[in-house]
Design a protein around this motif. Structure first.
Motif, PDB file in Angstrom:
ATOM      1  N   SER A  32     -30.730 106.207 -40.045  1.00  0.00           N
ATOM      2  CA  SER A  32     -29.772 105.101 -39.913  1.00  0.00           C
ATOM      3  C   SER A  32     -30.169 103.937 -40.832  1.00  0.00           C
ATOM      4  O   SER A  32     -29.293 103.276 -41.410  1.00  0.00           O
ATOM      5  N   GLN A  33     -31.455 103.688 -41.003  1.00  0.00           N
ATOM      6  CA  GLN A  33     -31.884 102.651 -41.939  1.00  0.00           C
ATOM      7  C   GLN A  33     -31.508 103.012 -43.376  1.00  0.00           C
ATOM      8  O   GLN A  33     -31.092 102.155 -44.150  1.00  0.00           O
ATOM      9  N   THR A  70     -35.844 105.257 -40.706  1.00  0.00           N
ATOM     10  CA  THR A  70     -35.019 106.263 -40.054  1.00  0.00           C
ATOM     11  C   THR A  70     -33.784 106.563 -40.902  1.00  0.00           C
ATOM     12  O   THR A  70     -33.464 105.803 -41.825  1.00  0.00           O
TER      13      THR A  70
END
Length: 165
Positions: free
Chosen positions: A103-104, A101
């Motif tokens: 955010s990752q 994602t």
């Protein structure tokens, strides 16, 4: 990787030396782009006095913002940087084997700073870890794995690099 997600156990992690080589390729590409941009903005004076590049917001953008945008954009769109793509690698979610994602990706990028602070130990960790994860990978729950197109040439490169060429 195919549109179908592979089982995480089917994926082969990439070792330290190939990842280091991919990072060198990426650094060269980013440096070439930055150098060209500075030359375009500052002209021939950049050759005479490179310190003129330290005078403006453009320098700050090229030094701090552009690399973040370029790297995270490549990760988001291609699951790899150009160096990793050249050597048939991709970054996957370590739990699912799927695409990470946003955010990752951001945690992974920020994790580089944590990984290099103790004399680069978090980057070198890739060499000893059984899943070949650096601290930035562990923080973001990502892995660098062989792309489906992994071939004999890259396998030979792995062997040569692990033996110190």
């Amino acid at each position: 990787m195919d549109s179908q997600q592979n089982s995480i156990t089917d994926l082969e992690p990439v070792g330290f030396w190939r990842r280091a080589l991919a990072s060198l390729v990426d650094t060269f590409i980013l440096s070439l782009i930055s150098f060209s941009a500075f030359l375009w903005v500052y002209g021939r004076m950049f050759f005479v006095d490179a310190s003129i590049a330290e005078q403006g917001i453009f320098d700050d953008f090229m030094d701090y913002i552009f690399p973040v945008i370029a790297v995270v954009a490549f990760w988001s769109w291609c699951s790899a940087t150009p160096g990793k793509m050249l050597l048939d690698m991709e970054i996957v979610d370590a739990r699912t084997g799927g695409k990470p994602t946003l955010s990752q990706w951001i945690i992974r990028y920020l994790g580089y700073f944590v990984a290099v602070l103790p004399l680069g130990l978090g980057i070198l960790w890739v060499a000893w870890d059984k899943k070949k994860q650096g601290w930035h990978d562990k923080m973001a729950k990502t892995m660098v794995v062989e792309q489906d197109g992994y071939d004999a040439l890259n396998r030979e490169l792995d062997i040569a690099l692990s033996k110190g060429l």
